[in-house]
Design an enzyme around this catalytic site. Structure first.
Site, PDB file in Angstrom:
ATOM      1  N   SER A 110       0.760  -1.266   0.088  1.00  0.00           N
ATOM      2  CA  SER A 110      -0.212   0.002  -0.036  1.00  0.00           C
ATOM      3  C   SER A 110       0.817   1.059   0.014  1.00  0.00           C
ATOM      4  O   SER A 110       1.591   1.518  -0.893  1.00  0.00           O
ATOM      5  CB  SER A 110      -0.990  -0.029   1.241  1.00  0.00           C
ATOM      6  OG  SER A 110      -2.155   0.823   0.908  1.00  0.00           O
ATOM      7  N   ASP A 165      -9.627  -3.480  -5.497  1.00  0.00           N
ATOM      8  CA  ASP A 165      -9.173  -3.069  -4.657  1.00  0.00           C
ATOM      9  C   ASP A 165      -9.888  -1.362  -4.768  1.00  0.00           C
ATOM     10  O   ASP A 165      -9.714  -0.828  -5.873  1.00  0.00           O
ATOM     11  CB  ASP A 165      -7.800  -2.711  -4.744  1.00  0.00           C
ATOM     12  CG  ASP A 165      -6.910  -2.167  -3.729  1.00  0.00           C
ATOM     13  OD1 ASP A 165      -7.724  -1.307  -2.864  1.00  0.00           O
ATOM     14  OD2 ASP A 165      -5.771  -2.497  -3.358  1.00  0.00           O
ATOM     15  N   HIS A 168      -8.789  -4.731  -1.213  1.00  0.00           N
ATOM     16  CA  HIS A 168      -7.230  -4.099  -0.877  1.00  0.00           C
ATOM     17  C   HIS A 168      -6.635  -5.021   0.212  1.00  0.00           C
ATOM     18  O   HIS A 168      -5.463  -5.213   0.195  1.00  0.00           O
ATOM     19  CB  HIS A 168      -7.510  -2.699  -0.061  1.00  0.00           C
ATOM     20  CG  HIS A 168      -6.070  -2.015   0.234  1.00  0.00           C
ATOM     21  ND1 HIS A 168      -5.247  -1.644  -0.816  1.00  0.00           N
ATOM     22  CD2 HIS A 168      -5.626  -1.589   1.499  1.00  0.00           C
ATOM     23  CE1 HIS A 168      -4.436  -0.835  -0.042  1.00  0.00           C
ATOM     24  NE2 HIS A 168      -4.366  -0.914   1.059  1.00  0.00           N
TER      25      HIS A 168
END
Length: 680
Positions: A534, A619, A654
């Site tokens: 991320s 995501d 995600h």
């Protein structure tokens, strides 16, 4: 390295002029917010085929690693039971199950078991399945649960009748449920469909039409999200509206209108940590960088009336506080080490939790649900000390171990945990934490090493047991986590020194850690891998542009690598509310600063290390097109024949796959990539 040809996606000029700069995004066509464009799907599938072909010679290795990983995890598991009402709630898994059973013990932690939900059965036939069980109603007759079938992070709520084993209510796009004290209804939040922020809080009465639910609170500022929670004494509900650098809180009693505590002010964060005897306890950074604790009467709750009960300190950050009837549990952070102390209501008696190791993560808020209590439960973990729970006797402060994960084929005494410091570009000393198998000579300059980092949002190093990491350690790897600026490891000032126009400190710190490992003989650039996820993907993407010769391989999971284009699109989840973290590129100064490090925009014609990018089609936080475009531009510009792999899971969001054995296979795949790249 590979003779197999990668996909060669088309390039189409897509020029945007802003602040005197022309941005040409030749792969902008890969961006499909509906995730359904046949040409885009075909390209992602071609990338997956290429990735599989390049890694085909590791398939046997992946199977061995998968077995090693699964041999190092507790297959038949049970969580520590937490009390709600009269019963104790927990999860457990059978050895071969991907998902878990939601259960409760009746009357005591040793009482008879009742299985509430078999998540394995609920997940059958679904490509993706996320299940979260909320807190039971006060009388424990009803249990809420939330489901997401795509990974989009839009959950649907179901209220389950425990006795009759059937759903009685369903509400689409609902989460963050808090029950009324009488159990006749509940508050819940709704998200915006595009930016996925909770922006409304509703009150629902059981049995009534959800379309007629009363709107209690609405946050109209797109830089803010909100949530609702109950104080531990059940006297109040608290609504907190928050951005990345400021908050605004309201309290209410059941069915009443919210009362503002203190109006929001830029860079002022305050959090209502509890209520006792008509007083609110608030953690605030008002003239207190590392936070202080204050109390105030409900009758006059504004800041002018706040009374300091625990002052701010330069070297200690107050991370949280839990207010009990006669105690407060204060979690603090100093020099990268968390601690917990319990202080009585008279502020005279204090107990400290003695951690098993000098470094680890402490969690207690989840385990303690009773306002009136004579005991306090404390969760603890670190790299070589898997999750455990300790019970503190509040009559004398003594603690005992009451729960511990039992990891097979794992001896903590085989490994050593060390702390080092590296000097960054401006002279700042940056901590990092190493763990390795004692049987290997770790200063022989030939050790493979994996350096991990994050460094954003004030999230510090999170030490935890990982079977994948220990599998690598037993093959000679050193694993390192860098406590770089942008996290809060050394206090709130450490966070602020790595955000906005200080963001590059994060990258310089990480590079300094890598140089320290090489310079002191722990490893060499030919054996050094880096990994981030991320915002940590932004980290590794930025540093590989800055110092590509320093690394052998790179793993970026759901990597935030297209910063400038994402931050220029206010319709995406990671935009408006993130201006306080990265800056608003509509401002020329911020635009130029972000552009100077945005990984996608700084790919050069030079040699690059081997790179693995992992992403998920659904995501909503870091969209799949960021790593897809990054991979394409890397291959187009890099001047050597190292490999760039893009692995896209077509059904998840995600947080990745929800089935645990799929997670272990992903871990085996990453480990196989790292071993392949160093020639093992």
């Amino acid at each position: 390295m590979s003779k197999i040809k990668p996909p060669t996606p088309k390039k189409i000029d897509h020029k945007v002029k802003i602040h005197g700069h022309i941005l040409n995004d030749e792969y902008a066509w890969m961006k499909d917010v509906k995730r359904s464009d046949p040409e885009v799907i075909k390209h992602l599938e071609a990338e997956n085929d290429y990735c599989k072909a390049v890694m085909a010679d590791t398939e046997e290795l992946q199977e061995r690693l998968f077995k090693e990983i699964t041999d190092r995890v507790e297959k038949k598991t049970q969580s520590f039971p937490v009390k709600y009402g009269k019963n104790f709630y927990y999860t457990r898994r059978e050895a071969e199950d991907d998902y878990w059973l939601e259960c409760r013990k009746m009357g005591s932690r040793n009482g008879p078991e009742e299985i509430l939900f078999d998540v394995n059965k609920r997940a059958e036939g679904k490509k993706y399945y996320s299940f979260f069980m909320g807190k039971p109603s006060p009388d424990e007759k009803y249990i809420p649960y939330f489901e997401d079938l795509t990974g989009s992070e839009i959950d649907d709520l179901t209220i389950w009748d425990v006795k009759n084993k059937k759903p009685v209510e369903k509400i689409q796009n609902a989460l963050n449920l808090v029950w009324l004290n009488n159990g006749a209804g509940y508050y819940y939040g709704k998200k915006t469909l595009n930016t996925k922020r909770i922006y409304r809080i509703y009150l629902h009465i059981m049995g009534e039409d959800p379309d007629k639910d009363k709107l209690i609170f609405e946050e109209k500022d797109e830089a803010y999200s909100c949530y609702i929670e109950s104080t531990l004494d059940k006297e109040l509900k608290v609504i907190t509206s928050y951005s990345n650098d400021s908050t605004e809180c309201y309290f209410l009693k059941d069915h009443s209108e919210p009362t503002l505590i203190e109006k929001r002010k830029k860079k002022h964060e305050y959090y209502t940590e509890g209520h006792r005897n008509g007083k609110l306890f608030i953690r605030t950074n008002d003239n207190a960088l590392n936070f202080k604790l204050v109390e105030v009467s409900l009758k006059n709750p504004s800041r002018d009336n706040w009374k300091v009960i625990i002052p701010a300190r330069e070297d200690v950050k107050i991370k949280s506080c839990k207010v009990l009837s006669k105690w407060m549990a204060i979690k603090e952070l100093a020099n990268g080490v968390e601690s917990l102390r319990l202080i009585d209501s008279a502020m005279k008696v204090e107990y400290k939790f003695k951690t098993p190791e000098t470094f680890g993560y402490i969690e207690s808020r989840y385990y303690n649900t009773e306002f009136e209590t004579a005991e306090y439960f404390i969760g603890y973990l670190t790299y070589n000390h898997p999750h455990e729970v300790h019970r503190m006797d509040l009559s004398n402060g003594n603690t005992e171990l009451v729960f511990q994960k039992k990891i097979p084929n794992f001896k903590p005494s085989n490994y050593r945990l060390e702390r080092l410091e590296a000097k960054s570009h401006d002279g700042t000393m940056v901590p990092m934490y190493l763990i390795y198998n004692k049987s290997f000579d770790i200063k022989n300059r030939i050790n493979p090493a994996l350096l991990y980092g994050y460094g954003s949002y004030g999230y510090g190093v999170m030490p935890y047991y990982s079977a994948r990491i220990f599998t690598l350690l037993d093959k000679g790897f050193i694993y390192i986590e860098a406590a770089i600026r942008g996290g809060d490891d050394l206090g709130e000032q450490w966070y602020k020194a790595g955000k906005l126009k200080n963001k590059k400190n994060t990258f310089y710190d990480f590079i300094a850690c890598a140089e320290k490992l090489v310079g002191d003989g722990y490893t060499t650039p030919k054996k050094l891998a880096i990994e981030g996820a991320s915002a940590g993907g932004l980290l590794v993407g930025a540093v590989v542009n800055m110092r590509p010769e320093l690394f052998r391989s790179v793993v970026g999971q759901v990597p935030f690598v297209d910063v400038i284009n994402t931050m220029l699109d206010p319709e995406l989840p990671l935009t408006v509310k993130e201006y306080d973290e990265w800056g608003d590129p509509n401002n020329k100064d911020f635009f130029e600063y972000i552009l100077s490090y945005s990984p996608y925009d700084n790919i050069e014609e030079t040699d690059y290390p081997n790179i693995l990018l992992m992403t998920y089609l659904n995501d909503s936080r870091v969209s799949y097109w960021e790593p897809a475009k990054f991979a394409a531009r890397l291959r187009d510009r890099m001047t050597n024949d190292n490999i760039v792999l893009l692995n896209t899971k077509m059904t998840a969001g995600h947080s990745g796959m929800t089935a645990r054995y799929e997670q272990y296979r992903d871990g085996a795949f990453i480990a196989a990539f790292l071993l392949k790249m160093i020639g093992n």
